[in-house]
Design an enzyme around this catalytic site. Structure first.
Site, PDB file in Angstrom:
ATOM      1  N   HIS A   1       0.828  -1.204   0.000  1.00 31.33           N
ATOM      2  CA  HIS A   1       0.000   0.000   0.000  1.00 31.33           C
ATOM      3  C   HIS A   1       0.863   1.256   0.000  1.00 31.33           C
ATOM      4  O   HIS A   1       2.080   1.211   0.210  1.00 31.33           O
ATOM      5  CB  HIS A   1      -0.905   0.023   1.239  1.00 31.33           C
ATOM      6  CG  HIS A   1      -2.012  -0.969   1.199  1.00 31.33           C
ATOM      7  ND1 HIS A   1      -3.277  -0.669   0.775  1.00 31.33           N
ATOM      8  CD2 HIS A   1      -2.029  -2.286   1.530  1.00 31.33           C
ATOM      9  CE1 HIS A   1      -4.044  -1.748   0.845  1.00 31.33           C
ATOM     10  NE2 HIS A   1      -3.300  -2.742   1.294  1.00 31.33           N
TER      11      HIS A   1
ATOM     12  N   GLU B   1       2.796   0.269   4.310  1.00 34.59           N
ATOM     13  CA  GLU B   1       2.501   1.571   3.735  1.00 34.59           C
ATOM     14  C   GLU B   1       3.852   2.176   3.368  1.00 34.59           C
ATOM     15  O   GLU B   1       4.624   2.598   4.237  1.00 34.59           O
ATOM     16  CB  GLU B   1       1.784   2.459   4.752  1.00 34.59           C
ATOM     17  CG  GLU B   1       0.401   1.973   5.151  1.00 34.59           C
ATOM     18  CD  GLU B   1      -0.678   2.321   4.138  1.00 34.59           C
ATOM     19  OE1 GLU B   1      -0.331   2.875   3.056  1.00 34.59           O
ATOM     20  OE2 GLU B   1      -1.848   2.048   4.410  1.00 34.59           O
TER      21      GLU B   1
END
Length: 308
Positions: free
Chosen positions: A190, A272
């Site tokens: 992500h 992330e």
């Protein structure tokens, strides 16, 4: 007490640096620092991790999409690899977060699915840079690069989607793909969508969840080991700093609200890689050379985990 509190952030930051040099430790999971603007009762970032954490973003304009960095060419999403190498016999599932076509299917991705301890959206569109480079494009490109690197190590690699389906899959199916493959490790890729000034990477670990169809208790320890190794290697390979808004400088966050983790029965983490709304991070996320470094860092963390 005041002096002790002042030492905590420094100690936590030093912990991740130690991980890079010495490998993962076996201490307790770090305390989660909520992002600015969230309540102290929730550890969820104001981000776009999984369908569970974010609101759909509008589709990028044609002009913005046209100016986005190109991704690599499509290839089948069937398991691939399994050759000779140090990871021969190992199975890795790589989950590119979101799907470039999600915005065309709001009814499908907004329907509720059971993630064990709650009901969440099937999936979301993900975020994008201000110029229109979407998270879905980013995650697919990094995931394909990661697949190639892992295959070179002899691993069998399966993508949960490869831009070859109109939307999704739902977070429940993403978890099921790893479970059915009996993956030795799984990673969901992500990029965040937080406020400008919030930058850096963080790796999300599964909390201990035992509710409904979710039971992460058997994978909490192994997932923590996987996540710590990926965090250390990602820092080394990319130079990307640990998040300055999640994880108190450790680059690690533990969450119980993500269906992709709650429903996993194999060691799994999310990463992330940076914040798509911060100018410094955007310069990296939109660079093909940096995305290759990101894939390299994630790969090295997985290799370290699988080789023990």
């Amino acid at each position: 007490m005041i002096a002790l509190a002042a030492l905590v952030p420094t100690a936590l930051a030093a912990y991740l640096v130690w991980q890079v040099v010495s490998g993962p430790g076996d201490g307790e999971p770090p305390q989660v620092a909520p992002a600015p603007g969230t309540s102290a009762a929730s550890s969820a970032s104001p981000s776009d991790t999984d369908a569970d954490a974010k609101a759909p973003s509008p589709a990028p304009s044609r002009s913005a999409t046209a100016s986005a960095p190109p991704t690599t060419s499509k290839a089948p999403s069937k398991p691939a690899g399994g050759g000779s190498g140090p990871l021969s016999g190992k199975v890795v599932v790589v989950d590119p977060g979101h799907n470039p076509g999600n915005f065309r299917h709001p009814a499908d991705i907004n329907r509720q699915v059971d993630v064990g301890n709650a009901s969440k959206e099937c999936d979301t569109t993900g975020t994008s840079t201000n110029a229109g480079y979407t998270e879905a494009q980013f995650t697919l490109d990094v995931s394909r690069r990661l697949r190639t690197l892992l295959q070179q190590q002899g691993a069998t690699v399966k993508l949960t989607q490869n831009g070859d389906r109109a939307w999704g899959p739902c977070v429940t199916e993403r978890a099921a793909i790893g479970n059915q493959a009996k993956a030795d490790a799984a990673i969901s890729v992500h990029a965040d969508g937080s406020a400008a000034g919030n930058r850096g990477f963080h790796v999300i670990l599964p909390a201990s969840v035992h509710a409904g169809g979710a039971d992460t208790r058997p994978i909490v320890a192994s997932s923590k080991d996987l996540g710590e190794r990926i965090a250390g290697k990602f820092l080394q390979a990319t130079g990307q700093p640990p998040s300055n808004y999640i994880g108190a400088g450790t680059g690690l966050d533990t969450r119980s609200d993500l269906g992709g983790l709650n429903l996993s029965t194999v060691p799994k983490v999310f990463i992330e890689c940076g914040n798509m709304r911060d100018a410094q991070d955007v310069d990296r996320l939109t660079s093909g050379a940096w995305r290759q470094k990101a894939a390299q860092g994630i790969s090295e963390g997985i290799v370290s985990f699988l080789r023990g």
